[in-house]
Design a protein around this motif. Structure first.
Motif, PDB file in Angstrom:
ATOM      1  N   GLU A  11      45.770  48.141  46.181  1.00  0.00           N
ATOM      2  CA  GLU A  11      45.804  46.749  46.685  1.00  0.00           C
ATOM      3  C   GLU A  11      46.377  45.859  45.576  1.00  0.00           C
ATOM      4  O   GLU A  11      47.159  45.079  46.124  1.00  0.00           O
ATOM      5  N   LEU A  12      45.804  46.154  44.369  1.00  0.00           N
ATOM      6  CA  LEU A  12      46.527  45.076  43.370  1.00  0.00           C
ATOM      7  C   LEU A  12      48.167  44.997  43.538  1.00  0.00           C
ATOM      8  O   LEU A  12      48.614  44.110  42.981  1.00  0.00           O
ATOM      9  N   GLY A  13      48.440  46.326  43.363  1.00  0.00           N
ATOM     10  CA  GLY A  13      49.927  46.451  43.162  1.00  0.00           C
ATOM     11  C   GLY A  13      50.871  45.720  44.189  1.00  0.00           C
ATOM     12  O   GLY A  13      51.756  45.330  44.000  1.00  0.00           O
ATOM     13  N   GLY A  14      50.433  45.852  45.418  1.00  0.00           N
ATOM     14  CA  GLY A  14      51.014  45.156  46.699  1.00  0.00           C
ATOM     15  C   GLY A  14      51.329  43.528  46.311  1.00  0.00           C
ATOM     16  O   GLY A  14      52.188  43.054  46.668  1.00  0.00           O
ATOM     17  N   LEU A  15      49.820  43.123  45.853  1.00  0.00           N
ATOM     18  CA  LEU A  15      49.781  41.773  45.649  1.00  0.00           C
ATOM     19  C   LEU A  15      50.684  41.196  44.635  1.00  0.00           C
ATOM     20  O   LEU A  15      51.225  40.122  44.591  1.00  0.00           O
ATOM     21  N   ILE A  16      50.574  41.899  43.342  1.00  0.00           N
ATOM     22  CA  ILE A  16      51.559  41.593  42.204  1.00  0.00           C
ATOM     23  C   ILE A  16      52.924  41.521  42.374  1.00  0.00           C
ATOM     24  O   ILE A  16      53.454  40.906  41.806  1.00  0.00           O
ATOM     25  N   ASN A  17      53.327  42.464  43.281  1.00  0.00           N
ATOM     26  CA  ASN A  17      54.727  42.679  43.654  1.00  0.00           C
ATOM     27  C   ASN A  17      55.327  41.446  44.283  1.00  0.00           C
ATOM     28  O   ASN A  17      56.446  41.331  44.482  1.00  0.00           O
ATOM     29  N   GLN A  18      54.470  40.447  44.516  1.00  0.00           N
ATOM     30  CA  GLN A  18      54.954  39.427  45.381  1.00  0.00           C
ATOM     31  C   GLN A  18      55.663  38.250  44.204  1.00  0.00           C
ATOM     32  O   GLN A  18      56.222  37.502  44.796  1.00  0.00           O
ATOM     33  N   VAL A  19      55.263  38.553  43.053  1.00  0.00           N
ATOM     34  CA  VAL A  19      56.013  37.527  41.998  1.00  0.00           C
ATOM     35  C   VAL A  19      57.024  38.420  41.139  1.00  0.00           C
ATOM     36  O   VAL A  19      57.013  39.672  41.082  1.00  0.00           O
ATOM     37  N   PRO A  20      57.890  37.814  40.710  1.00  0.00           N
ATOM     38  CA  PRO A  20      58.939  38.484  39.947  1.00  0.00           C
ATOM     39  C   PRO A  20      58.570  38.796  38.661  1.00  0.00           C
ATOM     40  O   PRO A  20      59.243  39.602  37.703  1.00  0.00           O
ATOM     41  N   ASN A  21      57.414  38.192  38.030  1.00  0.00           N
ATOM     42  CA  ASN A  21      57.050  38.459  36.530  1.00  0.00           C
ATOM     43  C   ASN A  21      56.642  40.168  36.313  1.00  0.00           C
ATOM     44  O   ASN A  21      56.128  40.501  37.146  1.00  0.00           O
ATOM     45  N   ARG A  22      57.052  40.296  35.264  1.00  0.00           N
ATOM     46  CA  ARG A  22      56.820  41.804  34.714  1.00  0.00           C
ATOM     47  C   ARG A  22      55.341  41.800  34.028  1.00  0.00           C
ATOM     48  O   ARG A  22      54.607  40.697  34.079  1.00  0.00           O
ATOM     49  N   ILE A  23      54.578  42.890  34.096  1.00  0.00           N
ATOM     50  CA  ILE A  23      53.267  43.168  33.455  1.00  0.00           C
ATOM     51  C   ILE A  23      53.201  43.866  32.308  1.00  0.00           C
ATOM     52  O   ILE A  23      54.054  44.722  31.963  1.00  0.00           O
ATOM     53  N   SER A  24      52.276  43.821  31.697  1.00  0.00           N
ATOM     54  CA  SER A  24      51.546  44.390  30.477  1.00  0.00           C
ATOM     55  C   SER A  24      50.258  45.370  30.772  1.00  0.00           C
ATOM     56  O   SER A  24      49.393  44.577  31.274  1.00  0.00           O
ATOM     57  N   LEU A  25      50.066  46.563  30.665  1.00  0.00           N
ATOM     58  CA  LEU A  25      49.043  47.307  30.775  1.00  0.00           C
ATOM     59  C   LEU A  25      48.297  47.812  29.658  1.00  0.00           C
ATOM     60  O   LEU A  25      49.084  48.432  28.903  1.00  0.00           O
ATOM     61  N   THR A  26      46.909  47.474  29.410  1.00  0.00           N
ATOM     62  CA  THR A  26      46.248  48.151  28.063  1.00  0.00           C
ATOM     63  C   THR A  26      45.167  48.964  28.634  1.00  0.00           C
ATOM     64  O   THR A  26      44.496  48.269  29.457  1.00  0.00           O
ATOM     65  N   GLY A  27      44.581  49.795  27.979  1.00  0.00           N
ATOM     66  CA  GLY A  27      43.537  50.671  28.059  1.00  0.00           C
ATOM     67  C   GLY A  27      42.737  50.451  27.066  1.00  0.00           C
ATOM     68  O   GLY A  27      43.274  50.429  25.737  1.00  0.00           O
ATOM     69  N   HIS A  28      41.182  50.653  27.375  1.00  0.00           N
ATOM     70  CA  HIS A  28      40.226  50.198  26.343  1.00  0.00           C
ATOM     71  C   HIS A  28      39.194  51.200  26.598  1.00  0.00           C
ATOM     72  O   HIS A  28      38.758  51.507  27.841  1.00  0.00           O
ATOM     73  N   GLY A  31      50.910  51.648  45.162  1.00  0.00           N
ATOM     74  CA  GLY A  31      50.495  50.474  46.017  1.00  0.00           C
ATOM     75  C   GLY A  31      51.647  49.845  46.347  1.00  0.00           C
ATOM     76  O   GLY A  31      51.551  48.686  47.122  1.00  0.00           O
ATOM     77  N   GLY A  32      52.799  49.819  45.870  1.00  0.00           N
ATOM     78  CA  GLY A  32      53.738  49.074  46.326  1.00  0.00           C
ATOM     79  C   GLY A  32      54.655  48.190  45.216  1.00  0.00           C
ATOM     80  O   GLY A  32      55.489  47.414  45.380  1.00  0.00           O
ATOM     81  N   MET A  33      53.845  48.036  44.228  1.00  0.00           N
ATOM     82  CA  MET A  33      54.547  47.524  42.941  1.00  0.00           C
ATOM     83  C   MET A  33      55.895  48.324  42.364  1.00  0.00           C
ATOM     84  O   MET A  33      55.832  49.552  42.250  1.00  0.00           O
ATOM     85  N   ARG A  34      56.823  47.491  42.140  1.00  0.00           N
ATOM     86  CA  ARG A  34      58.170  47.971  41.698  1.00  0.00           C
ATOM     87  C   ARG A  34      57.808  48.566  40.350  1.00  0.00           C
ATOM     88  O   ARG A  34      57.316  48.063  39.480  1.00  0.00           O
ATOM     89  N   ALA A  35      58.332  49.974  40.002  1.00  0.00           N
ATOM     90  CA  ALA A  35      58.288  50.454  38.678  1.00  0.00           C
ATOM     91  C   ALA A  35      58.761  49.823  37.588  1.00  0.00           C
ATOM     92  O   ALA A  35      58.270  49.736  36.505  1.00  0.00           O
ATOM     93  N   ASP A  36      60.096  48.874  37.926  1.00  0.00           N
ATOM     94  CA  ASP A  36      60.567  48.329  36.774  1.00  0.00           C
ATOM     95  C   ASP A  36      59.923  47.025  36.375  1.00  0.00           C
ATOM     96  O   ASP A  36      60.172  46.232  35.442  1.00  0.00           O
ATOM     97  N   LYS A  37      58.778  46.884  36.864  1.00  0.00           N
ATOM     98  CA  LYS A  37      57.947  45.487  36.691  1.00  0.00           C
ATOM     99  C   LYS A  37      57.014  45.889  35.462  1.00  0.00           C
ATOM    100  O   LYS A  37      56.608  44.944  34.913  1.00  0.00           O
ATOM    101  N   VAL A  38      56.972  47.138  35.124  1.00  0.00           N
ATOM    102  CA  VAL A  38      56.083  47.251  33.917  1.00  0.00           C
ATOM    103  C   VAL A  38      56.886  47.326  32.677  1.00  0.00           C
ATOM    104  O   VAL A  38      57.779  47.806  32.306  1.00  0.00           O
ATOM    105  N   GLY A  39      56.291  46.416  31.825  1.00  0.00           N
ATOM    106  CA  GLY A  39      57.078  46.000  30.548  1.00  0.00           C
ATOM    107  C   GLY A  39      56.380  46.860  29.539  1.00  0.00           C
ATOM    108  O   GLY A  39      57.156  47.006  28.339  1.00  0.00           O
ATOM    109  N   ARG A  40      54.892  47.326  29.369  1.00  0.00           N
ATOM    110  CA  ARG A  40      54.590  48.035  28.233  1.00  0.00           C
ATOM    111  C   ARG A  40      53.075  48.476  28.850  1.00  0.00           C
ATOM    112  O   ARG A  40      52.452  48.059  29.618  1.00  0.00           O
ATOM    113  N   VAL A  41      52.864  49.801  28.379  1.00  0.00           N
ATOM    114  CA  VAL A  41      51.685  50.669  28.552  1.00  0.00           C
ATOM    115  C   VAL A  41      51.010  50.895  27.262  1.00  0.00           C
ATOM    116  O   VAL A  41      52.051  51.685  26.595  1.00  0.00           O
TER     117      VAL A  41
END
Length: 305
Positions: free
Chosen positions: A190-207, A238-248
């Motif tokens: 569900e978050l993926g579909g919402l985040i895809n509404q903006v053009p900004n890319r994302i950074s993902l970190t695991g802890h 969930g619908g977020m574009r794969a190219d929106k991921v800038g870092r994992v």
């Protein structure tokens, strides 16, 4: 027959003027030509004095002067699918209606500094609107509402941060594993579909917390990275574009949420940042610098969903 000698002959005199006035039409044509040349040389100067990023900001602004990519700031005469226009600034299925747009001040010259400022203002407006949407969804969504206390949303210098944290007796992953719980997968989709509404890319970190896994070949470093990558796959599903991921990235237990208790379940979390343009550019510059030095870290696993 007598001739009347008093009758005078008719004389026709032709006067030919040499030289003279040709009119002022040429002055108008010359003024138009001079104006066009001045505009042309000003365009050449602007193109030569701006950076690639500034040119991109200029193009983005004039092609789409709106807070959200692909949505016009004012309605056109044609409404509906394919028109490129909607009656409000942003329409997330009725979630947000920001009303009529605030007109931007008219630019008398293409000032790169002003365009950078406009880009930052657009970034801030996008992220603020997305934050408001996510907070509403936490109350309204059947998927998100039950986990409201485990979804932490705030604005940080790098952008809009969403943290999905573990809770005692309700973790996001199987114990010691990168396998998502079913409800975690639903949340991320569900978050993926919402985040895809903006053009900004994302950074993902695991802890993770500070508890060791009990092995040398598989540690909290591998676990935190694989959990971040599992979150990426769910967001894309969930619908977020794969190219929106800038870092994992995986940080293991090195950046605890609760510094007073390294074993607190809340330290086990996925942190998602919807990055500002500046944060995204800084990340790229850092990566390019490391690459030039031969110090770039090995990328995280990025197998497609």
């Amino acid at each position: 027959m007598a001739i009347n000698e008093s009758k005078q002959p008719i004389i026709v005199k032709k006067i030919i003027k040499k030289g003279g006035h040709h009119g002022g039409a040429w002055k108008i044509a010359f003024a138009d030509f001079a104006t066009a040349m001045m505009a042309f040389f000003m365009l050449l100067w602007i193109m030569g004095s701006t950076t690639e990023d500034q040119k991109a900001a200029i193009s983005d602004y004039f092609n789409n002067p709106s807070v959200f990519m692909g949505i016009a700031t004012s309605p056109s005469q044609a409404q509906g699918e394919g028109t490129g226009s909607k009656p409000s600034l942003i329409d997330f299925e009725g979630a947000i209606d920001m009303g009529p747009p605030t007109p931007e001040p008219e630019l008398t010259a293409l000032d790169p500094e002003r365009l950078d400022e406009l880009a930052r203002e657009q970034d801030a407006a996008r992220l603020a609107a997305l934050k408001e949407l996510l907070e509403r969804k936490l109350d309204q969504s059947e998927t998100l509402a039950p986990y409201k206390d485990q979804l932490l949303i705030d604005i940080v210098p790098e952008g809009l941060r969403v943290q999905i944290v573990d809770k005692e007796h309700r973790s996001m992953f199987d114990l010691g594993s990168a396998k998502l719980k079913d409800y975690t997968s639903d949340i991320l989709r569900e978050l993926g579909g919402l985040i895809n509404q903006v053009p900004n890319r994302i950074s993902l970190t695991g802890h993770t917390d500070a508890r060791p896994l009990g092995g040398l070949s598989y540690s909290n470093w591998e676990l935190s990275t694989e959990r971040a990558n599992a979150a990426r796959r769910a967001l894309v599903a969930g619908g977020m574009r794969a190219d929106k991921v800038g870092r994992v990235v995986g940080f293991a237990s090195t950046v605890p949420f609760d510094t007073s208790d390294p074993n607190n379940p809340i330290n086990r979390r996925i942190s998602l940042i919807v990055m500002t343009r500046e944060a995204d550019e800084a990340m790229h510059e850092e990566g390019a610098l490391l690459e030039s030095r031969g110090e770039a870290a090995a990328p995280a696993p990025a197998d497609q969903p």
